[in-house]
Design a protein around this motif. Structure first.
Motif, PDB file in Angstrom:
ATOM      1  N   THR A  24      57.375   6.923  25.526  1.00 53.19           N
ATOM      2  CA  THR A  24      58.427   6.262  24.750  1.00 53.19           C
ATOM      3  C   THR A  24      58.211   4.749  24.736  1.00 53.19           C
ATOM      4  OG1 THR A  24      60.008   8.002  25.250  1.00 53.19           O
ATOM      5  CG2 THR A  24      60.922   5.880  24.568  1.00 53.19           C
ATOM      6  N   LEU A  25      57.934   4.175  25.906  1.00 57.54           N
ATOM      7  CA  LEU A  25      57.710   2.724  25.996  1.00 57.54           C
ATOM      8  C   LEU A  25      56.464   2.299  25.224  1.00 57.54           C
ATOM      9  CD1 LEU A  25      58.589   2.147  29.750  1.00 57.54           C
ATOM     10  CD2 LEU A  25      59.911   1.393  27.762  1.00 57.54           C
ATOM     11  N   LEU A  26      55.403   3.088  25.300  1.00 54.15           N
ATOM     12  CA  LEU A  26      54.185   2.762  24.557  1.00 54.15           C
ATOM     13  C   LEU A  26      54.427   2.797  23.054  1.00 54.15           C
ATOM     14  CD1 LEU A  26      51.557   4.702  26.679  1.00 54.15           C
ATOM     15  CD2 LEU A  26      51.753   2.218  26.458  1.00 54.15           C
ATOM     16  N   LEU A  27      55.161   3.804  22.575  1.00 57.99           N
ATOM     17  CA  LEU A  27      55.465   3.879  21.142  1.00 57.99           C
ATOM     18  C   LEU A  27      56.355   2.725  20.700  1.00 57.99           C
ATOM     19  CD1 LEU A  27      55.969   7.716  20.706  1.00 57.99           C
ATOM     20  CD2 LEU A  27      54.079   6.319  19.811  1.00 57.99           C
ATOM     21  N   GLU A  28      57.322   2.345  21.537  1.00 54.22           N
ATOM     22  CA  GLU A  28      58.169   1.195  21.209  1.00 54.22           C
ATOM     23  C   GLU A  28      57.321  -0.065  21.085  1.00 54.22           C
ATOM     24  OE1 GLU A  28      61.285   0.809  24.103  1.00 54.22           O
ATOM     25  OE2 GLU A  28      62.216   2.697  23.522  1.00 54.22           O
ATOM     26  N   GLU A  31      55.455  -0.163  17.820  1.00 57.46           N
ATOM     27  CA  GLU A  31      56.321  -0.377  16.663  1.00 57.46           C
ATOM     28  C   GLU A  31      57.089  -1.700  16.732  1.00 57.46           C
ATOM     29  OE1 GLU A  31      58.691   3.150  16.870  1.00 57.46           O
ATOM     30  OE2 GLU A  31      57.071   4.433  16.150  1.00 57.46           O
ATOM     31  N   SER A  32      56.783  -2.549  17.717  1.00 58.39           N
ATOM     32  CA  SER A  32      57.600  -3.742  17.961  1.00 58.39           C
ATOM     33  C   SER A  32      57.257  -4.937  17.086  1.00 58.39           C
ATOM     34  CB  SER A  32      57.491  -4.161  19.428  1.00 58.39           C
ATOM     35  OG  SER A  32      56.177  -4.606  19.713  1.00 58.39           O
ATOM     36  N   GLY A  33      56.233  -4.834  16.286  1.00 58.15           N
ATOM     37  CA  GLY A  33      55.913  -5.964  15.421  1.00 58.15           C
ATOM     38  C   GLY A  33      54.433  -6.016  15.108  1.00 58.15           C
ATOM     39  N   ASP A  34      54.031  -7.121  14.537  1.00 61.18           N
ATOM     40  CA  ASP A  34      52.634  -7.290  14.169  1.00 61.18           C
ATOM     41  C   ASP A  34      51.760  -7.343  15.421  1.00 61.18           C
ATOM     42  OD1 ASP A  34      53.254  -7.382  11.479  1.00 61.18           O
ATOM     43  OD2 ASP A  34      53.537  -9.559  11.491  1.00 61.18           O
ATOM     44  N   PRO A  35      50.535  -6.830  15.312  1.00 66.61           N
ATOM     45  CA  PRO A  35      49.635  -6.882  16.466  1.00 66.61           C
ATOM     46  C   PRO A  35      49.262  -8.319  16.814  1.00 66.61           C
ATOM     47  CG  PRO A  35      48.571  -5.831  14.563  1.00 66.61           C
ATOM     48  CD  PRO A  35      49.958  -6.180  14.162  1.00 66.61           C
ATOM     49  N   VAL A  36      48.937  -8.535  18.068  1.00 69.83           N
ATOM     50  CA  VAL A  36      48.540  -9.850  18.562  1.00 69.83           C
ATOM     51  C   VAL A  36      47.096  -9.755  19.028  1.00 69.83           C
ATOM     52  CG1 VAL A  36      48.967 -11.577  20.347  1.00 69.83           C
ATOM     53  CG2 VAL A  36      50.888 -10.375  19.299  1.00 69.83           C
ATOM     54  N   LEU A  37      46.262 -10.670  18.567  1.00 67.87           N
ATOM     55  CA  LEU A  37      44.881 -10.716  19.007  1.00 67.87           C
ATOM     56  C   LEU A  37      44.859 -11.292  20.426  1.00 67.87           C
ATOM     57  CD1 LEU A  37      41.896 -10.315  18.373  1.00 67.87           C
ATOM     58  CD2 LEU A  37      41.887 -12.628  17.409  1.00 67.87           C
ATOM     59  N   VAL A  38      44.375 -10.512  21.365  1.00 63.01           N
ATOM     60  CA  VAL A  38      44.357 -10.941  22.763  1.00 63.01           C
ATOM     61  C   VAL A  38      42.967 -11.479  23.086  1.00 63.01           C
ATOM     62  CG1 VAL A  38      44.661 -10.219  25.153  1.00 63.01           C
ATOM     63  CG2 VAL A  38      46.120  -9.267  23.374  1.00 63.01           C
ATOM     64  N   THR A  39      42.919 -12.769  23.291  1.00 64.70           N
ATOM     65  CA  THR A  39      41.667 -13.466  23.589  1.00 64.70           C
ATOM     66  C   THR A  39      41.802 -14.155  24.939  1.00 64.70           C
ATOM     67  OG1 THR A  39      42.458 -15.500  22.580  1.00 64.70           O
ATOM     68  CG2 THR A  39      41.310 -13.945  21.116  1.00 64.70           C
ATOM     69  N   PRO A  40      40.728 -14.689  25.482  1.00 62.20           N
ATOM     70  CA  PRO A  40      40.858 -15.462  26.727  1.00 62.20           C
ATOM     71  C   PRO A  40      41.869 -16.610  26.592  1.00 62.20           C
ATOM     72  CG  PRO A  40      38.567 -14.920  26.360  1.00 62.20           C
ATOM     73  CD  PRO A  40      39.324 -14.497  25.114  1.00 62.20           C
ATOM     74  N   ASP A  41      41.915 -17.245  25.428  1.00 61.44           N
ATOM     75  CA  ASP A  41      42.877 -18.328  25.218  1.00 61.44           C
ATOM     76  C   ASP A  41      44.314 -17.804  25.231  1.00 61.44           C
ATOM     77  OD1 ASP A  41      43.359 -21.139  24.691  1.00 61.44           O
ATOM     78  OD2 ASP A  41      44.055 -20.478  22.705  1.00 61.44           O
ATOM     79  N   PHE A  42      44.534 -16.610  24.672  1.00 62.29           N
ATOM     80  CA  PHE A  42      45.858 -15.988  24.728  1.00 62.29           C
ATOM     81  C   PHE A  42      46.310 -15.846  26.171  1.00 62.29           C
ATOM     82  CE2 PHE A  42      48.219 -12.101  25.579  1.00 62.29           C
ATOM     83  CZ  PHE A  42      49.327 -12.240  24.765  1.00 62.29           C
ATOM     84  N   TRP A  43      45.423 -15.281  27.039  1.00 59.57           N
ATOM     85  CA  TRP A  43      45.782 -15.089  28.443  1.00 59.57           C
ATOM     86  C   TRP A  43      46.035 -16.420  29.140  1.00 59.57           C
ATOM     87  CZ3 TRP A  43      47.641 -10.742  29.711  1.00 59.57           C
ATOM     88  CH2 TRP A  43      47.183  -9.565  29.139  1.00 59.57           C
ATOM     89  N   LYS A  44      45.244 -17.431  28.830  1.00 57.00           N
ATOM     90  CA  LYS A  44      45.436 -18.759  29.433  1.00 57.00           C
ATOM     91  C   LYS A  44      46.822 -19.308  29.088  1.00 57.00           C
ATOM     92  CE  LYS A  44      43.421 -23.344  29.598  1.00 57.00           C
ATOM     93  NZ  LYS A  44      43.581 -24.386  28.617  1.00 57.00           N
ATOM     94  N   GLN A  45      47.177 -19.238  27.815  1.00 50.58           N
ATOM     95  CA  GLN A  45      48.484 -19.743  27.389  1.00 50.58           C
ATOM     96  C   GLN A  45      49.620 -18.928  27.990  1.00 50.58           C
ATOM     97  OE1 GLN A  45      48.620 -20.043  23.114  1.00 50.58           O
ATOM     98  NE2 GLN A  45      46.785 -21.310  23.028  1.00 50.58           N
ATOM     99  N   LEU A  46      49.442 -17.612  28.071  1.00 45.01           N
ATOM    100  CA  LEU A  46      50.475 -16.765  28.655  1.00 45.01           C
ATOM    101  C   LEU A  46      50.703 -17.127  30.117  1.00 45.01           C
ATOM    102  CD1 LEU A  46      52.431 -14.363  28.426  1.00 45.01           C
ATOM    103  CD2 LEU A  46      50.511 -12.892  29.080  1.00 45.01           C
ATOM    104  N   TRP A  47      49.624 -17.260  30.887  1.00 47.62           N
ATOM    105  CA  TRP A  47      49.768 -17.607  32.310  1.00 47.62           C
ATOM    106  C   TRP A  47      50.344 -19.002  32.496  1.00 47.62           C
ATOM    107  CZ3 TRP A  47      50.527 -14.304  35.782  1.00 47.62           C
ATOM    108  CH2 TRP A  47      49.943 -13.045  35.701  1.00 47.62           C
ATOM    109  N   GLU A  48      50.043 -19.924  31.596  1.00 43.40           N
ATOM    110  CA  GLU A  48      50.656 -21.254  31.664  1.00 43.40           C
ATOM    111  C   GLU A  48      52.169 -21.141  31.486  1.00 43.40           C
ATOM    112  OE1 GLU A  48      48.564 -23.522  28.699  1.00 43.40           O
ATOM    113  OE2 GLU A  48      46.854 -23.876  30.028  1.00 43.40           O
ATOM    114  N   ARG A  49      52.603 -20.292  30.544  1.00 44.88           N
ATOM    115  CA  ARG A  49      54.043 -20.088  30.340  1.00 44.88           C
ATOM    116  C   ARG A  49      54.683 -19.435  31.556  1.00 44.88           C
ATOM    117  NH1 ARG A  49      53.989 -16.747  25.168  1.00 44.88           N
ATOM    118  NH2 ARG A  49      55.964 -16.030  26.018  1.00 44.88           N
TER     119      ARG A  49
END
Length: 60
Positions: A24-28, A31-49
């Protein structure tokens, strides 16, 4: 484009109710929105937040 993904569940999640909840959680998530490209920069920004949030929480 949709890719398939196989997930091996730990023994604790092999019972039916836990597996159903996980599905159920995986399907949610799918369906939660547009896909996000996960790159090393994405992870860097996420961990900074995350680190900023930790600092703000502990300074209160």
């Amino acid at each position: 484009m949709m890719n398939d993904m196989n997930v091996s569940l730990p023994k604790a999640l092999e019972d039916g109710a836990a597996q159903e909840r996980l599905e159920t959680l995986l399907l949610e998530g799918l369906e939660s929105g547009d896909p996000v490209l996960v790159t090393p920069d994405f992870w860097k920004q996420l961990w900074e937040r995350v680190d900023t949030g930790k600092t703000e929480k502990h300074s209160r």
